[in-house]
Write a protein that holds these residues in place. Sequence first.
Motif, PDB file in Angstrom:
ATOM      1  N   ALA A 139       0.890  -1.260   0.095  1.00 19.98           N
ATOM      2  CA  ALA A 139       0.000   0.053   0.014  1.00 19.98           C
ATOM      3  C   ALA A 139       0.560   1.233  -0.014  1.00 19.98           C
ATOM      4  O   ALA A 139       0.569   2.403  -0.515  1.00 19.98           O
ATOM      5  N   THR A 140       1.977   1.135   0.525  1.00 20.53           N
ATOM      6  CA  THR A 140       3.126   2.333   0.825  1.00 20.53           C
ATOM      7  C   THR A 140       3.793   2.882  -0.457  1.00 20.53           C
ATOM      8  O   THR A 140       4.178   1.810  -1.319  1.00 20.53           O
ATOM      9  N   ARG A 158      -5.604   9.024  -0.020  1.00 15.72           N
ATOM     10  CA  ARG A 158      -6.727   8.465   0.840  1.00 15.72           C
ATOM     11  C   ARG A 158      -6.841   9.306   1.937  1.00 15.72           C
ATOM     12  O   ARG A 158      -7.978   9.339   2.771  1.00 15.72           O
ATOM     13  N   ALA A 159      -5.792   9.073   2.846  1.00 18.71           N
ATOM     14  CA  ALA A 159      -5.527   9.544   4.187  1.00 18.71           C
ATOM     15  C   ALA A 159      -6.069  10.788   4.264  1.00 18.71           C
ATOM     16  O   ALA A 159      -6.754  11.191   5.306  1.00 18.71           O
ATOM     17  N   GLY A 163       7.631   7.726   3.771  1.00 20.34           N
ATOM     18  CA  GLY A 163       8.236   8.554   4.896  1.00 20.34           C
ATOM     19  C   GLY A 163       7.283   8.813   6.080  1.00 20.34           C
ATOM     20  O   GLY A 163       7.983   8.856   7.021  1.00 20.34           O
ATOM     21  N   ALA A 164       6.071   8.680   5.974  1.00 21.95           N
ATOM     22  CA  ALA A 164       5.235   8.804   7.009  1.00 21.95           C
ATOM     23  C   ALA A 164       5.445   7.664   8.158  1.00 21.95           C
ATOM     24  O   ALA A 164       5.543   8.007   9.431  1.00 21.95           O
ATOM     25  N   LEU A 165       5.647   6.441   7.589  1.00 19.44           N
ATOM     26  CA  LEU A 165       5.968   5.387   8.330  1.00 19.44           C
ATOM     27  C   LEU A 165       6.932   5.500   8.860  1.00 19.44           C
ATOM     28  O   LEU A 165       7.274   4.702  10.217  1.00 19.44           O
ATOM     29  N   VAL A 194      -1.612   9.844   7.870  1.00 21.82           N
ATOM     30  CA  VAL A 194      -1.078   8.832   7.089  1.00 21.82           C
ATOM     31  C   VAL A 194      -0.748   7.569   7.528  1.00 21.82           C
ATOM     32  O   VAL A 194      -1.345   6.469   7.187  1.00 21.82           O
ATOM     33  N   ARG A 195      -0.122   7.687   8.645  1.00 22.46           N
ATOM     34  CA  ARG A 195       0.148   6.639   9.426  1.00 22.46           C
ATOM     35  C   ARG A 195      -0.787   5.543  10.019  1.00 22.46           C
ATOM     36  O   ARG A 195      -1.041   4.394   9.928  1.00 22.46           O
TER      37      ARG A 195
END
Length: 258
Positions: free
Chosen positions: A86-87, A98-99, A114-116, A209-210
């Motif tokens: 998904a990322t 989507r987030a 990057g968010a993860l 986003v996470r």
Amino acid sequence: MVEAGFLDMTQSPALTNGPPAHLTCGLLAWESEAEFAALWQAWMQSHNPVGPGETGLVDQLAWLDWRRRRLRIGERALHMASLGRATSGERNDQLTRRALALTNGTRPELSSTGALRSSDDEDDRSAAEWTEMLAAAEKAEVLVDEQGDAGYAEALAGLPDETREWFEEECEGGEKFSPDADGLKRFLIVKILPFFRAHLAGAKGGPTVRLQAFGESLDPFRMEKLLALDERLTRQFEKAMGMLIRLQEMRQATQTPK
């Protein structure tokens, strides 16, 4: 994990030989035979089986326990695989869109990968830094807009060092920006303000986003298979445990003097 050397190996004759080959042969390539042996020995020590019937049931309990532990690893692997699918490292990738679909404002400088790799605390610190730099740039834009060349030196001095160096580099070519109030104003409007706002939006959007990524990693269809297997192993475990208890109770009853 129980250490093999810590066990009293005299409690059961089976313990002196270690787990039977038909169990250790079933281990996966990455699984530790020593860890399985320690688990098997712990089960043997706990129930001290007598005879092939009881020993076979304890073997089964140890094996079922081991397989149920595998499922925990499998569950994590499913989530990580879903995250990987998904990322993306692309700015404003599909998961990020989507987030942040219901978020109005600047398109964020942010990727789901990057968010993860970030955290809420890191995002808070980053947002504070970008807010400060954005405020300085907006103040500089107001100065050159209202005061023209008279406010140029003050506006330039108020910018972050890296931003000021960036502007000076852009002025060297002399094609797009000139080292004066008009050039600085254009540089701020065209490059700096959108750049700072996009990074600020990215820092603020990180937690959202996470959450989206973690939520999407919970694939209910794949998880259903794992849960069904866990339930089946649990039933087998309970059945084997019940049979072992009955066998041991029957043996103890025959050994009790009347």
